[in-house]
Design an enzyme around this catalytic site. Structure first.
Site, PDB file in Angstrom:
ATOM      1  N   ASP A 117      28.869  47.158  38.580  1.00  0.00           N
ATOM      2  CA  ASP A 117      30.291  46.196  38.741  1.00  0.00           C
ATOM      3  C   ASP A 117      29.580  44.840  39.026  1.00  0.00           C
ATOM      4  OD1 ASP A 117      31.782  48.451  38.533  1.00  0.00           O
ATOM      5  OD2 ASP A 117      33.105  48.072  40.111  1.00  0.00           O
ATOM      6  N   ASP A 118      30.465  43.913  38.664  1.00  0.00           N
ATOM      7  CA  ASP A 118      30.491  42.136  38.831  1.00  0.00           C
ATOM      8  C   ASP A 118      29.443  41.547  37.953  1.00  0.00           C
ATOM      9  OD1 ASP A 118      32.222  43.301  40.805  1.00  0.00           O
ATOM     10  OD2 ASP A 118      30.839  42.799  42.569  1.00  0.00           O
TER      11      ASP A 118
ATOM     12  N   HIS B 173      36.523  43.954  34.372  1.00  0.00           N
ATOM     13  CA  HIS B 173      36.643  44.047  35.618  1.00  0.00           C
ATOM     14  C   HIS B 173      37.312  42.804  36.330  1.00  0.00           C
ATOM     15  CE1 HIS B 173      35.575  45.111  39.778  1.00  0.00           C
ATOM     16  NE2 HIS B 173      34.571  44.575  39.993  1.00  0.00           N
TER      17      HIS B 173
ATOM     18  N   HIS C  58      37.748  38.427  39.909  1.00  0.00           N
ATOM     19  CA  HIS C  58      37.513  39.389  41.107  1.00  0.00           C
ATOM     20  C   HIS C  58      38.519  38.910  42.023  1.00  0.00           C
ATOM     21  CE1 HIS C  58      35.423  42.206  43.422  1.00  0.00           C
ATOM     22  NE2 HIS C  58      35.036  42.656  42.357  1.00  0.00           N
TER      23      HIS C  58
ATOM     24  N   HIS D 221      26.419  47.977  41.986  1.00  0.00           N
ATOM     25  CA  HIS D 221      26.583  46.496  41.400  1.00  0.00           C
ATOM     26  C   HIS D 221      25.415  45.870  40.939  1.00  0.00           C
ATOM     27  CE1 HIS D 221      29.781  47.537  44.585  1.00  0.00           C
ATOM     28  NE2 HIS D 221      30.556  46.460  43.945  1.00  0.00           N
TER      29      HIS D 221
HETATM   30 ZN   LIG Z   1      33.774  44.112  41.876  1.00  0.00          ZN
END
Ligand SMILES: [Zn+2]
Length: 298
Positions: free
Chosen positions: A105-106, A155, A159, A248
């Site tokens: 993620d991210d 995503h 955020h 991540h």
């Molecule tokens: Zn995230």
């Protein structure tokens, strides 16, 4: 005398032929003139074929001679099987093979390239849930993610953890979707809510837009900058077939994650695991369910 007669005969013949030719033109003209209304004129296509120019073969080629155009390239779309659309998924239920899905993620970020390197080295694939603002900054990295056979998911743009209106959710998710498409050429119906929060408006909007909401079953907390072997140990010890692992590739340096992945993949491969994307994982569950259904006595 004979010559004069022959000449007269020839002239008469020409006049006669000319008269016939003229006569043959008149009936058509009369017929047309007698049709007082334009509506009575038969449509062009109803004229007998002899009044139409012969059709050239290429106007109506036979199907056999029609060159088959190249079929349009299938658009790349990362979507789950139909039964998972608008569902929340934590893991897949798979018992007849050992498969696992790593997710990151991210990103995308420069750290993503290090993860890609490890995945490629071990011939493994994963799923990357990207932030729209990072896709805008690193479109080339996102492109590499997809080109290497990985799946990409949404995503949100910023955020946010807080509650959002439908309008904000729409901006955050739709614009991220647009940037996924711009950078990779792919569309995605995979959504992961920031922080895994399911009640702040994002997941509801994503479901409305036919996404599958992808959560996870293993969280080694790599975002806490834990040592690589701790991260690796958590994943390896909790691994089960159908598991979805949260890690991540954005939000700061991810050296521990990169090192952990370098340890996780060979170790789990030794145990017989294959690494698949989330859509592949869900497809395997769907197929297994189908097979089991087929085997049931009727
Ligand atoms: Zn995230």
């Amino acid at each position: 005398m004979n010559t004069k007669f022959t000449k007269q005969l020839a002239i008469k013949s020409i006049i006669f032929i000319g008269a016939i030719a003229l006569f043959s033109l008149f009936p058509k003209k009369t017929q047309t003139a007698s049709s007082n209304s334009l509506a009575q004129i038969p449509p062009f296509d109803n004229f007998p074929p002899k009044f139409l120019k012969p059709r050239k073969p290429q106007i109506q080629p036979s199907p056999a001679t029609t060159p088959t155009p190249n079929p349009p390239e299938q658009p790349l779309i990362f979507a789950p099987p139909a039964q998972f659309i608008r569902q929340i998924v934590y893991k897949a239920s798979i018992s007849n093979s050992k498969v696992i899905a790593l997710t990151f993620d991210d990103g995308p970020s420069p750290e993503t390239l290090k993860i890609l390197e490890v995945l490629q080295k071990h011939n493994a694939v994963a799923t990357f849930f990207c932030l729209g603002r990072n896709l805008r900054e690193y479109p080339e990295i996102a492109k590499k993610v997809v080109q290497a056979g990985n799946a990409i998911g949404n995503h949100t743009w910023h955020h946010y953890y807080h509650d959002v209106t439908e309008k904000t959710a729409s901006n955050e998710i739709d614009y991220t979707g647009i940037h996924i498409h711009r950078s990779t050429g792919a569309k995605s119906l995979l959504f992961r809510p920031p922080g895994g929060r399911l009640n702040n408006g994002f997941a509801d909007y994503a479901k409305k837009k036919n996404y599958v909401v992808v959560m996870w079953s293993i969280d080694p907390k790599d975002y806490q900058q834990l040592p690589a072997d701790t991260i690796a140990h958590t994943v390896i010890s909790q691994a089960t077939s159908g598991a979805i692992v949260l890690m991540h590739d954005g939000g700061g340096p991810r050296q521990q994650t990169v090192e952990a992945v370098s340890a996780i993949i060979p170790k789990l491969k030794q145990q017989g695991y294959s690494f698949v994307t989330v859509p592949q994982l869900l497809q395997l569950q769907a197929e297994e369910k189908q097979q089991n259904g087929d085997l049931k006595p009727k």
